[in-house]
Structure formats: structure tokens, C-alpha cells
Design a protein around this motif. Structure first.
Motif, PDB file in Angstrom:
ATOM      1  N   MET A 144      -5.201   8.433  -6.659  1.00  0.00           N
ATOM      2  CA  MET A 144      -5.252   7.095  -7.241  1.00  0.00           C
ATOM      3  C   MET A 144      -3.934   6.749  -7.933  1.00  0.00           C
ATOM      4  SD  MET A 144      -7.126   4.365  -7.785  1.00  0.00           S
ATOM      5  CE  MET A 144      -8.898   4.756  -7.765  1.00  0.00           C
ATOM      6  N   LYS A 145      -3.461   7.655  -8.789  1.00  0.00           N
ATOM      7  CA  LYS A 145      -2.207   7.383  -9.500  1.00  0.00           C
ATOM      8  C   LYS A 145      -1.043   7.210  -8.533  1.00  0.00           C
ATOM      9  CE  LYS A 145      -2.556  10.631 -12.887  1.00  0.00           C
ATOM     10  NZ  LYS A 145      -2.139  11.399 -14.077  1.00  0.00           N
ATOM     11  N   SER A 146      -1.006   8.030  -7.489  1.00  0.00           N
ATOM     12  CA  SER A 146       0.066   7.909  -6.500  1.00  0.00           C
ATOM     13  C   SER A 146      -0.017   6.580  -5.768  1.00  0.00           C
ATOM     14  CB  SER A 146      -0.014   9.070  -5.500  1.00  0.00           C
ATOM     15  OG  SER A 146       0.230  10.311  -6.134  1.00  0.00           O
ATOM     16  N   ALA A 147      -1.244   6.167  -5.425  1.00  0.00           N
ATOM     17  CA  ALA A 147      -1.410   4.894  -4.710  1.00  0.00           C
ATOM     18  C   ALA A 147      -1.002   3.717  -5.578  1.00  0.00           C
ATOM     19  CB  ALA A 147      -2.861   4.738  -4.258  1.00  0.00           C
ATOM     20  N   ILE A 148      -1.324   3.787  -6.881  1.00  0.00           N
ATOM     21  CA  ILE A 148      -0.952   2.698  -7.792  1.00  0.00           C
ATOM     22  C   ILE A 148       0.571   2.575  -7.866  1.00  0.00           C
ATOM     23  CG2 ILE A 148      -0.985   1.925 -10.192  1.00  0.00           C
ATOM     24  CD1 ILE A 148      -3.738   3.394 -10.402  1.00  0.00           C
ATOM     25  N   LEU A 163      -7.045   5.502  -2.319  1.00  0.00           N
ATOM     26  CA  LEU A 163      -5.730   5.019  -1.901  1.00  0.00           C
ATOM     27  C   LEU A 163      -5.730   3.499  -1.734  1.00  0.00           C
ATOM     28  CD1 LEU A 163      -4.753   7.726   0.763  1.00  0.00           C
ATOM     29  CD2 LEU A 163      -3.877   7.519  -1.560  1.00  0.00           C
ATOM     30  N   GLN A 164      -6.725   2.979  -1.021  1.00  0.00           N
ATOM     31  CA  GLN A 164      -6.737   1.541  -0.745  1.00  0.00           C
ATOM     32  C   GLN A 164      -6.959   0.727  -2.012  1.00  0.00           C
ATOM     33  OE1 GLN A 164      -8.693  -0.075   2.596  1.00  0.00           O
ATOM     34  NE2 GLN A 164      -8.258   1.628   3.966  1.00  0.00           N
ATOM     35  N   LEU A 165      -7.861   1.192  -2.867  1.00  0.00           N
ATOM     36  CA  LEU A 165      -8.111   0.479  -4.120  1.00  0.00           C
ATOM     37  C   LEU A 165      -6.877   0.536  -5.012  1.00  0.00           C
ATOM     38  CD1 LEU A 165     -10.217  -0.989  -5.896  1.00  0.00           C
ATOM     39  CD2 LEU A 165     -10.880   1.259  -6.782  1.00  0.00           C
ATOM     40  N   GLY A 166      -6.234   1.699  -5.058  1.00  0.00           N
ATOM     41  CA  GLY A 166      -5.033   1.832  -5.876  1.00  0.00           C
ATOM     42  C   GLY A 166      -3.928   0.893  -5.436  1.00  0.00           C
ATOM     43  N   VAL A 169      -5.550  -3.248  -5.722  1.00  0.00           N
ATOM     44  CA  VAL A 169      -5.788  -3.762  -7.067  1.00  0.00           C
ATOM     45  C   VAL A 169      -4.787  -3.185  -8.072  1.00  0.00           C
ATOM     46  CG1 VAL A 169      -7.487  -4.003  -8.916  1.00  0.00           C
ATOM     47  CG2 VAL A 169      -8.228  -4.067  -6.530  1.00  0.00           C
ATOM     48  N   GLY A 170      -4.429  -1.915  -7.901  1.00  0.00           N
ATOM     49  CA  GLY A 170      -3.448  -1.316  -8.811  1.00  0.00           C
ATOM     50  C   GLY A 170      -2.115  -2.033  -8.795  1.00  0.00           C
ATOM     51  N   SER A 171      -1.725  -2.568  -7.627  1.00  0.00           N
ATOM     52  CA  SER A 171      -0.459  -3.296  -7.524  1.00  0.00           C
ATOM     53  C   SER A 171      -0.443  -4.529  -8.420  1.00  0.00           C
ATOM     54  CB  SER A 171      -0.201  -3.715  -6.073  1.00  0.00           C
ATOM     55  OG  SER A 171      -0.064  -2.592  -5.245  1.00  0.00           O
ATOM     56  N   LEU A 172      -1.615  -5.063  -8.715  1.00  0.00           N
ATOM     57  CA  LEU A 172      -1.724  -6.224  -9.602  1.00  0.00           C
ATOM     58  C   LEU A 172      -1.837  -5.797 -11.065  1.00  0.00           C
ATOM     59  CD1 LEU A 172      -4.186  -8.092  -7.270  1.00  0.00           C
ATOM     60  CD2 LEU A 172      -1.946  -8.991  -7.932  1.00  0.00           C
ATOM     61  N   LEU A 173      -2.641  -4.788 -11.322  1.00  0.00           N
ATOM     62  CA  LEU A 173      -2.873  -4.365 -12.702  1.00  0.00           C
ATOM     63  C   LEU A 173      -1.616  -3.784 -13.356  1.00  0.00           C
ATOM     64  CD1 LEU A 173      -6.427  -2.748 -12.414  1.00  0.00           C
ATOM     65  CD2 LEU A 173      -5.827  -5.053 -13.186  1.00  0.00           C
TER      66      LEU A 173
END
Length: 760
Positions: free
Chosen positions: A330-334, A598-601, A604-608
Motif C-alpha cells: 500500500m505504501k509503495s503504491a501510494i 496496489l490499485q487503491l493506493g 485514491v492515494g494519489s489524491l490523498l
């Protein structure tokens, strides 16, 4: 071609004389400036082959200071960090060669990993490199602590060639400039850390610089230490990575710039100046951090500086010490995903506390996602025109957050203030079938219970989304919903469903277009959540500010780019001072659990990480079957990875390498099992101290290999206990947490679940 190059060189020299004449007639800020032709190719708009900087007593030309304004005066103000904010285009770079592979915008994203073997174990390292190559990695990094490891690298490279493996190898260098010279003779790439390559001092005593000139005057030892390696790499056509780490900035940089993205960038630029002065350009940059927000800021700042300077070096992306399992992915995907989403990045590594072969799947998937966004131009152009005013040089959530949260009104029958959380909200989807078993439902949504009654805990769903309202005579389902409402849980229902079947104290989910057309609301709807789909007109969006709503739920249509449409919506929210929380809706299609992280990160992570949004809903697609508890916990992992809401212990664990002084995977599992129930506590688990205690910049406590069989314990950056035997170190860490007043015992059900897991 050679003749053409000769004429370019001649024209470049002529431009130097012209620029020098201008500079001599208008000195800047009292500094002596020099002009030098430093090659640069193919950035956005190719800049003139003239680079202006401060010249030191040794004749080396440095990039002008960003701190005193000289860089602005010479190169103009800092511009943007990517090719285009509205359509994803890969940042244009030069090509950097590394044996048989190439880095750069004209080539596929390079996927890499790092061995965990003892480098002196030549056969073991060869075997692991070949397994990594078989998995599909393009490049493998090897740790090099000293001369014995450098000599082993010669044997490893030769042994791989004999086995028909030409996968390029990178030497991971910290300290030891002389060792770097030796290993450059054998391996295709050298990674150096500007924080400790020349500056091995790891004291954190603040160095007081009265002036910037005092700070600059200490560069001489950087030149002395680094120049021989630059010349060696140039001679042998070796590749290099100038890789800054957030946690291991030198005491010199920390004292002047602080623990900041600016300090990371300036540290790398100093080493790049030395390389460029020697006409060496076969290098890439990295700006790694364990914090995805800091990591994203740092890379963007570096990219913006390179655009301003006319530089075009490729970028190596990575979140360092990401950890293991879903959290590490998750952290890597964000971090990585937020940069790939804007066209930044030419090579990536996903650093997991797992065997290196297991890094390939997430690494490869992120590379594929990065390539995919480059093909979605139609969806990006489908977003109505808007002006993107994000300030990429700083991070901040919309403030004050209290003004965005729901308020209680006179006459309310339930407490609506708990619908959303100040640190970030998680909304879970509930089906009629789930309501048939209230006890299981409460557990899946994270409620604690007492005599069958639910109450909220640290990681409880804030509100639920109910697509279908239970029948009026379904007492069990309605009682479950009422009990959740009574403890501050919102129940969000599509307005059409409420028209069919009333539900007391509901939050009606209504599309903006319906509200604009003055759609009536049922009496049972006490609050309104507005749903946005990305194709609303400017006129429609402008009406939000006058509507009596509780939150905005953003669920972008599939044919429109979610990233860009959501950025547009948040621009309107900011422009019109709309004091409503924005909740991102993500639809989970059938996929593996790690793939969801990965996909959620990325999505949505790209926005947060830009402070765009205050929460998330993850809803199963019709053919997906993710467990509601898993979706809730994954949502909380996203918020924690974006540095919003801590609901469990934060672990910063290195991915292991040949320097590691204990079994990192085993120790990480042991520590996480015994301490993973401490929200708000951050623990760094480091196999060695190569980067100094600065690697634990984000951690409250540190567990660090100090010597074979021994562990040192830290509080922040300060070592408080040394040489603890491995078998006693975990107990020692727990005692330390207790001493600092940050310990709490596990709940009985947590203990029972742990025992059940051990039994299985």
C-alpha cells in the motif's frame, strides 16, 4: 554525426561568451558567477546550452542557491513538476545506460530489486540474482560494506556471466569511497547516498552556520571524496544513482535545511554538480523516504528543479522501508503511484521485508499501471477544463478540519457528529444479508460490543452505505441499524431507495444534477450526501456552496479520468470555500487482495497525498466478493499510509540486505505480533545502522542490529540501550514502550484471535 556535434559545441561556446558579457555587466547578489556549457537534451523545451552557477576557489561551478534567491534570478522562478497536469505525459529524459539495459523516457520502466544474501557468499548471491532474473527483474542491487564484499562482486559478476546471466548489477554503497572505486571495476552501476558517502559523521548535534557561505565552504570534502568515483565511472562507462534518503541526510544538510524535501533535493544537486563538472551524465536520481507524502513531495521538487535547470536525468522511484504484506504494498503504491500518475519515473523498486523474488509482482504491476495511464488520454481529455492550482511544494489538508465535519442540530434524534472522523473517514457498504447477523456485522465493521450492544473503537467504520433498505417488518435488520446510529454511525442510502422504503434518521445520497433540478427529499432523510460523477458543468458545481449537505461522495464515471476529474472538483471546493468533507468512492473488481492494495493506493492515494479528500468508500463490484472486514481494514491502511489516521502501530522496516545482522522477516513478524495493537506508535526495525539513526526519522522507537547477535534500542534518534542479546531484545523494546507511557495491553478478543492463529 560527429561533425554536427562539433558545430553544436562551437555554437555552445559562442553562447557562453554572450552570456558571460551579460553577467559581468550585472552581477547578482554580490556573488561571483561563472558560465559553463553543461550538456542538456530534450526537456520540455530544450534550454540553451548555458548553465550559470557559483564558482568556488577550486574552479568548480555550483548550481546557484535556492535559499537566497540566486537560482530564481538566474533561471527564473520554480515552474511545474510534470509535463502536463491535465493529460499524463511521460517526463522527457536523456537515456542512461547500465550494461544491456537503458533508463529513460524512450525506454520501458526498469524493474529492480536487491539481494538479501551475505555478499561474501558468492554462490548464494549468484543463485539469488538468477532467481530474481528468472522472476523478471531487469536489475539487481547488491550491498557492498567493505573491500571483501567488493572483491566478491568481481567473482559474482564473472560467475553470472559464465552461467549466461547478463542481468546488470548495482553496488549499494554507503561510506567507503575507496571501496566504491574497487567495485566500479566489476559492476555496471553504483548507488551512492549523498548523506553518508563523503560524510560518515552520524552525530545529530546541530551545526550552526552563521551564513550560507559557511555552509557552502564545506563542500570541498565532497569534491575530494566523490570526484575519483565520477572519473572512474566515466572511464568505464558505468552507471550511477545519486540516491538521497530522507532518513540519512548528513548532519551538515540537516543543520542547514532541516529534515525536509528541500534538503533532500539540494543534497543530491551538490553531487550532481560534481558529476556534471566532470562531464559525466550517466546517472539517475532518487529521493526515497519511508513516508509516502514526503517521498512524493521530494521527487516533485527535484523534477521541478530539473525542469528549471534544463536537466533531464531519469528518476528511480521507491518508498524505502515500506514494510511487509499489504501495508508495504500500500505504501509503495501510494508513493510510487502518485508519481507515475503524473508521468514521473523511469525505474522502480518496491522495498518489502520479504524475499526479493516477492517484490517482482507489485513492482511489475506498478510499472504496468504507470504505462496504462499514458494510454488513457481520451479519459483525461474528457474532464471539463479547469485550472489546477495545487502547490506541490507543500502538503496540507484543508483546514480547519472542524469546519468540514457534520454538526448537531436542534431536534436531531441521533448524534450526527460521528458520521465522519477528523483524521479521515472510512465508510463501509452493508448488504441486507449482513444485517441478518448483527453480531457478525458489528465485528466486521470494527465495533466493540457489550451485552450485544455495539460501540465505536479506534478502527470502527464511521458510516455505512446501504444500497437496499430492509423491509419495515424486518425488526432484526432495523434494530441493528438503529443501534449503530445511536452510537454515532451514519447510514447513507440512495434517495430513490428512501422513496420506496423509509428509514429513520437516514443520510440521503443524491446526485448533484438531481439536487440542481430541485428533487424533493423524503421526510426520513435528516442529512444529505451529494454524489459527483465528474461530468458536472461548472455552473452545477458552483451551486454546491449554497446547498445544505453533509459530505461530497466522488464516484467518477468509468469513461472519465478519476484523478483529473477529482482534482477539478477539489479546485471548485477550494475556490468556493465549500466546507464539506470529500469522500472518494472506489469500486473493487475481482482481483487478488494484494492487487487491491496496489490499485487503491494508486487511485485514491494519489489524491490523498495532495490533501485532496477526507475519506474513502471501497465497494465490491457485482462480481467481487471481498469480505467487508478486509475492505474496512484495507481502507484504514490507505489512510494510515497517507499519514492521515493511525489505527494501528506504524512499522518502518527495512527490506533486508547483506548488511542485516538478524533474521529481519522473523523479527519483524515477532515484533508486529506483540506490538501491532498500539495506534499512534511508530517502530523502526532496522537490520543494521548503515544509514544512521536518521533512518528512523518517523519512528518513536528503533530496534536496530548493532553487532552480530546484538540489538540496540532507540527512542527517536537516540540510542538508549546497547548490545541487547537478540533473544531478549523484543522484551526490551516492550519495556521501553511501557517506560515512555505508550503501552496498552491487548483486548481479550485480540489475545484470543492471536492464540487461534498460532494454533492454526
Amino acid at each position: 554525426l560527429v561533425e554536427a556535434s562539433h558545430w553544436v559545441e562551437l555554437l555552445g561556446r559562442m553562447s557562453v561568451f554572450l552570456a558571460l558579457a551579460v553577467l559581468l555587466s550585472a552581477p547578482l547578489a554580490g556573488h561571483a558567477f561563472a558560465v559553463r556549457r553543461l550538456p542538456s537534451v530534450g526537456s520540455r523545451a530544450t534550454r540553451a546550452a548555458v548553465s550559470m552557477g557559483q564558482e568556488d576557489e577550486g574552479g568548480l561551478i555550483w548550481t546557484p542557491s535556492a535559499r537566497n534567491g540566486d537560482r530564481d534570478r538566474v533561471f527564473g522562478p520554480l515552474g511545474d513538476y510534470c509535463e502536463d497536469r491535465y493529460t499524463v505525459q511521460r517526463r522527457k529524459t536523456r537515456t542512461v545506460t547500465c550494461g544491456p539495459i537503458k533508463f529513460g523516457s524512450e525506454h520501458p520502466i526498469v524493474r529492480q530489486t536487491m539481494t538479501t544474501t551475505d555478499t561474501r557468499d558468492v554462490e548464494g548471491t549468484i543463485d539469488q540474482v538468477m532467481r530474481c532474473a528468472d522472476e523478471g527483474f531487469d536489475l539487481v542491487r547488491i550491498t557492498v560494506q567493505g573491500m571483501k564484499e567488493a572483491e566478491a562482486c568481481h567473482q559474482i559478476r564473472e560467475g553470472l556471466f559464465k552461467r549466461g546471466c547478463d542481468t546488470p548489477l548495482c553496488a549499494d554503497m554507503h561510506f567507503q569511497p575507496k571501496v566504491a572505486l574497487k567495485v566500479a571495476e566489476a559492476l555496471e552501476k553504483i548507488r551512492i547516498n549523498p548523506g553518508n558517502f563523503a560524510d560518515g559523521r552520524k552525530s545529530f548535534d546541530e551545526i550552526v552556520y552563521e551564513t550560507e557561505e559557511d555552509y557552502i565552504s564545506e563542500r570541498e570534502y565532497l569534491v575530494e571524496a566523490f570526484t575519483p568515483l565520477v572519473q572512474k565511472c566515466k572511464e568505464l562507462n558505468r552507471c550511477m544513482r545519486i540516491g538521497t534518503n530522507h532518513g540519512s541526510l548528513s548532519a551538515r544538510v540537516l543543520s542547514f535545511y532541516g529534515d525536509t524535501p528541500r534538503g533532500m533535493v539540494e543534497s543530491a544537486l551538490e553531487f550532481a554538480d560534481i558529476a556534471r563538472q566532470n562531464d559525466y551524465h550517466n546517472f539517475v536520481f532518487s529521493m526515497k523516504a519511508s513516508n509516502p507524502v514526503v517521498m512524493s513531495q521530494s521527487y516533485r521538487l527535484l523534477a521541478a528543479e530539473m525542469y528549471r535547470l534544463g536537466w533531464d536525468y531519469p528518476l528511480h522511484l521507491g518508498v524505502t522501508e515500506a514494510g511487509e504484506g499489504e501495508d508495504g504494498r500500500m505504501k509503495s503504491a501510494i508513493g510510487i503511484g502518485s508519481l507515475l500518475a503524473d508521468g514521473l519515473g523511469d525505474t522502480i523498486r518496491v522495498s518489502l521485508t520479504e524475499d526479493p523474488e516477492f517484490e517482482h509482482e507489485p513492482c511489475n504491476r506498478l510499472a504496468e499501471i504507470g504505462n496504462q495511464v499514458l494510454t488513457e488520454g481520451d479519459a483525461q481529455r474528457a474532464v471539463p477544463a479547469y485550472e489546477d492550482t495545487r502547490d506541490f511544494t507543500s502538503y496540507g489538508r484543508r483546514a480547519p478540519i472542524q469546519e468540514l465535519l457534520p454538526v448537531q442540530r436542534e431536534g436531531d434524534e441521533v448524534d450526527f457528529r460521528g458520521l465522519l472522523h477528523r483524521d479521515g473517514s472510512v465508510i463501509s457498504v452493508v448488504t441486507p444479508e449482513m444485517l441478518g447477523n448483527p453480531d457478525a456485522l458489528y465485528k466486521h465493521l470494527g465495533f466493540k460490543t457489550a451485552v450485544g450492544m455495539p460501540f465505536k473503537d479506534v478502527a470502527t467504520t464511521d458510516s455505512v452505505l446501504l444500497r437496499t433498505v430492509p423491509a419495515e417488518d424486518d425488526d432484526k435488520a432495523r434494530t441493528a441499524l438503529r443501534r449503530m446510529q445511536e452510537v454515532g454511525t451514519g447510514v447513507i442510502v440512495p434517495v430513490d431507495e428512501l422513496d420506496k422504503t423509509a428509514l429513520p434518521n437516514a443520510v440521503a445520497l443524491v446526485g448533484l444534477k438531481d439536487l440542481v433540478s430541485e428533487r424533493s427529499l423524503p421526510d426520513c432523510a435528516k442529512r444529505v450526501a451529494i454524489q459527483l460523477e465528474g461530468d458536472e458543468t461548472d455552473e452545477e458545481l458552483a451551486k454546491i456552496k449554497d446547498m445544505d449537505a453533509t459530505m461530497l461522495i466522488v464516484k467518477i464515471k468509468p469513461e472519465i479520468s478519476t484523478l483529473h476529474a477529482t482534482r477539478r472538483i477539489l479546485e471548485v471546493v477550494k475556490r468556493d470555500s465549500v466546507n464539506l468533507c470529500v469522500i472518494h468512492h472506489f469500486t473493487a473488481s475481482p482481483m487478488a487482495p494484494y492487487e487491491l492494495a496496489l490499485q487503491l493506493g494508486v487511485a485514491v492515494g494519489s489524491l490523498l497525498v495532495d490533501g485532496l479528500g477526507e475519506g474513502v468508500i471501497v465497494e465490491n463490484a457485482p462480481d467481487a466478493e471481498f469480505d467487508s472486514e478486509f475492505l474496512r481494514l484495507t481502507s484504514f491502511s490507505l489512510l494510515q499510509g497517507c499519514r492521515m489516521r493511525n489505527t494501528k502501530t506504524e512499522f518502518v522496516s527495512c527490506p533486508s540486505c547483506g548488511r542485516t545482522l538478524f533474521d529481519l522477516q522473523e523479527v519483524t513478524e515477532q515484533i508486529s505480533t506483540r506490538t501491532g495493537h498500539l495506534p499512534g506508535v511508530s517502530i523502526a526495525i532496522m537490520g543494521c545502522i548503515v544509514n544512521g539513526p536518521g533512518e528512523m526519522a518517523d519512528a518513536d522507537f528503533g530496534y536496530v542490529g548493532g553487532a552480530p547477535g546484538k540489538v540496540d534500542l532507540y527512542v527517536g534518534k537516540e540510542v538508549v540501550r546497547r548490545g541487547i542479546p537478540n533473544e531478549e531484545a523484543c522484551d526490551g523494546l516492550i519495556e521501553l514502550i511501557k517506560e515512555k507511557g505508550m503501552w496498552k495491553d491487548k483486548e481479550p478478543e485480540e489475545e484470543e484471535a492471536e492464540l487461534e492463529g498460532a494454533a492454526v
